[in-house]
Design a protein around this motif. Structure first.
Motif, PDB file in Angstrom:
ATOM      1  N   LEU A  85      18.212  -8.341  28.801  1.00 60.61           N
ATOM      2  CA  LEU A  85      19.402  -8.050  28.019  1.00 60.61           C
ATOM      3  C   LEU A  85      20.361  -7.084  28.711  1.00 60.61           C
ATOM      4  O   LEU A  85      19.940  -6.201  29.455  1.00 60.61           O
ATOM      5  CB  LEU A  85      18.921  -7.408  26.708  1.00 60.61           C
ATOM      6  CG  LEU A  85      19.961  -7.058  25.657  1.00 60.61           C
ATOM      7  CD1 LEU A  85      20.595  -8.324  25.101  1.00 60.61           C
ATOM      8  CD2 LEU A  85      19.327  -6.250  24.528  1.00 60.61           C
ATOM      9  N   ALA A  87      22.774  -4.919  26.638  1.00 66.24           N
ATOM     10  CA  ALA A  87      23.063  -4.701  25.210  1.00 66.24           C
ATOM     11  C   ALA A  87      24.556  -4.567  24.918  1.00 66.24           C
ATOM     12  O   ALA A  87      24.967  -4.637  23.760  1.00 66.24           O
ATOM     13  CB  ALA A  87      22.313  -3.471  24.703  1.00 66.24           C
ATOM     14  N   ARG A  88      25.360  -4.374  25.951  1.00 64.72           N
ATOM     15  CA  ARG A  88      26.797  -4.231  25.703  1.00 64.72           C
ATOM     16  C   ARG A  88      27.473  -5.574  25.493  1.00 64.72           C
ATOM     17  O   ARG A  88      28.608  -5.647  25.068  1.00 64.72           O
ATOM     18  CB  ARG A  88      27.451  -3.494  26.885  1.00 64.72           C
ATOM     19  CG  ARG A  88      26.886  -2.090  27.106  1.00 64.72           C
ATOM     20  CD  ARG A  88      27.270  -1.587  28.467  1.00 64.72           C
ATOM     21  NE  ARG A  88      26.904  -2.573  29.482  1.00 64.72           N
ATOM     22  CZ  ARG A  88      27.274  -2.516  30.748  1.00 64.72           C
ATOM     23  NH1 ARG A  88      28.026  -1.534  31.162  1.00 64.72           N
ATOM     24  NH2 ARG A  88      26.903  -3.464  31.602  1.00 64.72           N
TER      25      ARG A  88
HETATM   26  P1  G4P Z   1      20.281   5.141  22.577  1.00 67.97           P
HETATM   27  O1  G4P Z   1      20.878   4.756  21.262  1.00 67.97           O
HETATM   28  O2  G4P Z   1      18.996   4.428  22.852  1.00 67.97           O
HETATM   29  O3  G4P Z   1      20.131   6.605  22.778  1.00 67.97           O
HETATM   30  O4  G4P Z   1      21.258   4.619  23.745  1.00 67.97           O
HETATM   31  P2  G4P Z   1      22.818   4.232  23.658  1.00 67.97           P
HETATM   32  O5  G4P Z   1      22.992   2.971  22.887  1.00 67.97           O
HETATM   33  O6  G4P Z   1      23.586   5.420  23.239  1.00 67.97           O
HETATM   34  O7  G4P Z   1      23.120   3.886  25.196  1.00 67.97           O
HETATM   35  C1  G4P Z   1      23.023   4.852  26.216  1.00 67.97           C
HETATM   36  C2  G4P Z   1      23.959   4.484  27.351  1.00 67.97           C
HETATM   37  O8  G4P Z   1      23.504   3.276  27.977  1.00 67.97           O
HETATM   38  C3  G4P Z   1      25.386   4.197  26.925  1.00 67.97           C
HETATM   39  O9  G4P Z   1      26.215   4.670  27.940  1.00 67.97           O
HETATM   40  C4  G4P Z   1      25.484   2.687  26.913  1.00 67.97           C
HETATM   41  O10 G4P Z   1      26.795   2.209  27.159  1.00 67.97           O
HETATM   42  C5  G4P Z   1      24.580   2.340  28.060  1.00 67.97           C
HETATM   43  N1  G4P Z   1      23.991   0.993  27.916  1.00 67.97           N
HETATM   44  C6  G4P Z   1      23.346   0.495  26.844  1.00 67.97           C
HETATM   45  N2  G4P Z   1      22.897  -0.743  27.101  1.00 67.97           N
HETATM   46  C7  G4P Z   1      23.255  -1.037  28.370  1.00 67.97           C
HETATM   47  C8  G4P Z   1      23.054  -2.168  29.225  1.00 67.97           C
HETATM   48  O11 G4P Z   1      22.410  -3.167  28.876  1.00 67.97           O
HETATM   49  N3  G4P Z   1      23.552  -2.070  30.483  1.00 67.97           N
HETATM   50  C9  G4P Z   1      24.216  -0.973  30.924  1.00 67.97           C
HETATM   51  N4  G4P Z   1      24.664  -0.987  32.187  1.00 67.97           N
HETATM   52  N5  G4P Z   1      24.431   0.107  30.152  1.00 67.97           N
HETATM   53  C10 G4P Z   1      23.960   0.076  28.890  1.00 67.97           C
HETATM   54  P3  G4P Z   1      26.875   6.123  27.789  1.00 67.97           P
HETATM   55  O12 G4P Z   1      26.117   7.048  28.642  1.00 67.97           O
HETATM   56  O13 G4P Z   1      27.049   6.490  26.366  1.00 67.97           O
HETATM   57  O14 G4P Z   1      28.239   5.932  28.363  1.00 67.97           O
HETATM   58  P4  G4P Z   1      28.548   5.392  29.793  1.00 67.97           P
HETATM   59  O15 G4P Z   1      27.440   5.857  30.712  1.00 67.97           O
HETATM   60  O16 G4P Z   1      28.588   3.894  29.652  1.00 67.97           O
HETATM   61  O17 G4P Z   1      29.830   6.028  30.063  1.00 67.97           O
END
Ligand code: G4P
Length: 283
Positions: A85, A87-88
């Motif tokens: 996945l 997730a975004r």
């Molecule tokens: P949590 O609830 O489990 O604590 O995690 P959350 O959804 O807050 O996601 C943590 C960070 O991981 C977020 O980035 C989110 O955008 C990123 N993320 C989640 N799923 C994926 C994925 O499948 N691929 C990638 N590459 N990233 C993902 P962030 O630190 O809040 O912001 P940023 O680092 O994107 O700026």
């Protein structure tokens, strides 16, 4: 969002999860595809026993495609349903929906035999901090989904997100803590950015990464930083990277920490390519 855990947090989180798990049919566990074992908490197997289990290899856009397959087979052999996945993005959500129904088919069949119709499957999302739980819930639920709160028979205050007529999701994810006791696990969690950088030695972290890349992803550092990988010690490679990228302090001294932070940041953001930091047989 980085984290630090204390025993009080852990006890509370575990107790909460024990309660929540009673309400659901399926545990959706997110792991980080770059470190699928180090980003798990083994307690979940005990907590989630007797439930259908789905593992989402999240952030698989950042991990090695071939190793994603290895990990998917590993978990499937252990009896989990598995989906890779990002997730975004919404593109895997239909697949997940289908896998949820497949994983819960026995419960659905049991309900049907008892004459219970239209009772949706209930699921909850669990995982360590920063693994992407909230992102997944938001993407999966989308905007169109209504929240259904406080139904009779449901613990007061619980909010369910109704995805469609077949599936409901608990709106707050269960937070698990990672295994701290193993040094390699700590190192890998630090590399993916799950541990506060202030309490880490970034220089050491980058040297571990450099030596792992040299061994497992030869050519990656050479390609990104135009350096020779033939040097013996990781610190020499870090020095070469620092020189190439102009990481020097006043007096023309090498700024190792700046170069170290650069390498680690390039890894975390995927600029070094898709990299997985652990494999099943190594465990
Ligand atoms: P949590 O609830 O489990 O604590 O995690 P959350 O959804 O807050 O996601 C943590 C960070 O991981 C977020 O980035 C989110 O955008 C990123 N993320 C989640 N799923 C994926 C994925 O499948 N691929 C990638 N590459 N990233 C993902 P962030 O630190 O809040 O912001 P940023 O680092 O994107 O700026």
């Amino acid at each position: 969002m980085n984290f630090q855990w204390y025993p009080g947090h852990m006890t509370k989180a575990k107790r909460q999860m024990q309660e929540d798990i009673k309400l659901i049919d399926l545990v959706i566990e997110l792991v980080d595809a770059r470190i699928p074992l180090s980003s798990r908490n083994p307690d979940i197997d005990e907590l989630g026993k007797n439930k259908a289990r789905l593992i989402l290899l999240n952030k698989s856009d950042l991990s090695d495609e071939r190793k994603n397959e290895t990990w998917a087979s590993y978990f499937k052999e252990k009896g989990f349903y598995v989906v890779k996945l990002d997730a975004r993005r919404r593109n895997s959500m239909k697949e997940i929906q289908n896998v949820i129904l497949e994983a819960c088919k026995e419960k659905i069949e049991r309900d049907r035999r008892r004459g219970i119709k239209n009772r949706p499957v209930r699921a909850m999302v669990v995982g360590i901090p920063n693994v992407g739980k909230s992102t997944f819930i938001n993407t999966f639920a989308g905007k169109a989904c209504a929240k259904t709160g406080n139904k009779p028979g449901v613990t007061k205050g619980k909010q369910w997100i109704r995805l469609n007529k077949d599936v409901e999701l608990l709106d707050t994810p269960g937070i698990l803590w990672p295994k701290f006791d193993d040094q390699m696990v700590g190192l890998r969690l630090a590399l993916i950015g799950s541990i506060k950088d202030e309490i880490l030695n970034i220089d050491e972290l980058s040297l571990e990464l450099i030596s792992y890349l040299k061994e497992n992803y030869a050519g990656t550092l050479a390609a990104r930083y135009e350096v020779e990988e033939t040097v013996e010690r990781p610190v020499e490679l870090l020095e070469a990277i620092a020189q190439k990228r102009g990481c020097v302090q006043r007096g023309n001294e090498i700024d190792y920490s700046k170069a170290a932070a650069l390498v680690v940041d390039d890894f975390r953001s995927g600029r070094l390519g898709r990299i997985t930091l652990e494999l099943p047989e190594a465990e």
